[in-house]
Design an enzyme around this catalytic site. Sequence first.
Site, PDB file in Angstrom:
ATOM      1  N   TYR A  13      -3.467  -2.482 -10.340  1.00 61.23           N
ATOM      2  CA  TYR A  13      -3.392  -2.271  -8.885  1.00 61.23           C
ATOM      3  C   TYR A  13      -2.514  -3.339  -8.211  1.00 61.23           C
ATOM      4  O   TYR A  13      -1.608  -3.014  -7.442  1.00 61.23           O
ATOM      5  CB  TYR A  13      -4.822  -2.279  -8.311  1.00 61.23           C
ATOM      6  N   LYS A  72       0.473   3.474  -2.898  1.00 58.59           N
ATOM      7  CA  LYS A  72      -0.712   4.337  -3.039  1.00 58.59           C
ATOM      8  C   LYS A  72      -0.378   5.820  -2.894  1.00 58.59           C
ATOM      9  O   LYS A  72      -1.097   6.676  -3.389  1.00 58.59           O
ATOM     10  CB  LYS A  72      -1.779   3.904  -2.021  1.00 58.59           C
ATOM     11  N   TYR A 123      -4.789   3.596   8.153  1.00 54.57           N
ATOM     12  CA  TYR A 123      -6.144   3.055   8.289  1.00 54.57           C
ATOM     13  C   TYR A 123      -6.681   3.293   9.697  1.00 54.57           C
ATOM     14  O   TYR A 123      -6.531   4.400  10.219  1.00 54.57           O
ATOM     15  CB  TYR A 123      -6.170   1.555   7.896  1.00 54.57           C
ATOM     16  N   VAL A 131       1.209  -3.691   3.754  1.00 53.08           N
ATOM     17  CA  VAL A 131       1.029  -4.981   4.412  1.00 53.08           C
ATOM     18  C   VAL A 131       2.274  -5.882   4.247  1.00 53.08           C
ATOM     19  O   VAL A 131       2.378  -6.927   4.885  1.00 53.08           O
ATOM     20  CB  VAL A 131      -0.302  -5.603   3.904  1.00 53.08           C
ATOM     21  N   SER A 178       0.795  -1.235   0.000  1.00 49.04           N
ATOM     22  CA  SER A 178       0.000   0.000   0.000  1.00 49.04           C
ATOM     23  C   SER A 178       0.825   1.282   0.000  1.00 49.04           C
ATOM     24  O   SER A 178       0.257   2.363  -0.193  1.00 49.04           O
ATOM     25  CB  SER A 178      -0.940   0.024   1.213  1.00 49.04           C
TER      26      SER A 178
END
Length: 313
Positions: free
Chosen positions: A195, A71, A247, A265, A68
Amino acid sequence: MTSPAPDLAQVVSEIAEEMRQRPDRGDVATYIPELAKVDTNQFGIAVVDAQGNVAVGGDSEVPFSIQSISKVFTLTLALGKVGEGLWVRVGREPSGSPFNSIVQLEYEHGIPRNPFINAGAIAVTDLILSGHQPREALGEILRFMQVLADDPSITIDAAVAASEQRTRFRNSALANYMKSYGVLENPVDFTLGVYFHHCAIAMTCRQLAMAGRFLALQGRDPSTGLCIVPPERARRINAIMLTCGHYDGSGEFAYRVGLPGKSGVGGGILAVAPGKASIAVWSPGLDATGNSHLGRIALERLTKRMGWSIFGA
Ligand code: DON
């Protein structure tokens, strides 16, 4: 009398040594089988300061799956393409939910809360893909990482991408749900393919800290002097990293570390001390919110000793 500034190289090597010895390592992600194979007995850290000094410790030269953390860079690219229009398709509020949560999507008519939860990052990927073939979009993302890190050797770990593709059920659900609202323009499988592959980019702590420099330096790339993004955009990306980058662990990360940060992750975290440094840490074991257990502790140590929290000493 003020005490002398702490020696960054010394602080970094002490942190690396402490992390090497700690018995509490966290747990690897198992929902991407390839990531479950990674040895939790690893820890790396790299810091690039505003003057260009690099301090590294531990396994700072071992490539890991950035997941991630990609991102941050896809958000930067998409903002460059569509500007503030991006915020029609994706929100910018913290979700307070796990990274792969689906519940808010129904309440909020298929508009993801922010660009860092999986749904939001899939929508951002779709924006980058529009008007291109998947391989072109992916090439653009990879080249962007290589240029920012000043390292053309960065690649995608095809085994990790394939592994996630095989167990993609939750992300497929998110993407199909958004597609039903018209939030995605491209075929769902194309968007997901891009992705999964950008999440599977493999980088070392040193490469990642180099790639994050523009966020610490008001949008400027010190290698080339080029403006990657205007200062205002760098500030805003940092703001979203602070509020959404971990998050449902974002509040805890702000409380303990006090820097904008983005976790993956794979166990990596990119953190930004504005005007001071770009920092990458990696340890594969995760905490209950899916963020690197030792990575967070190491950053807490670093910001405390260097006085780098954006909230004060
Ligand atoms: O889509 C996924 O689930 C992964 N490719 C990325 C998730 C992730 O890294 C969450 N971060 N802590």
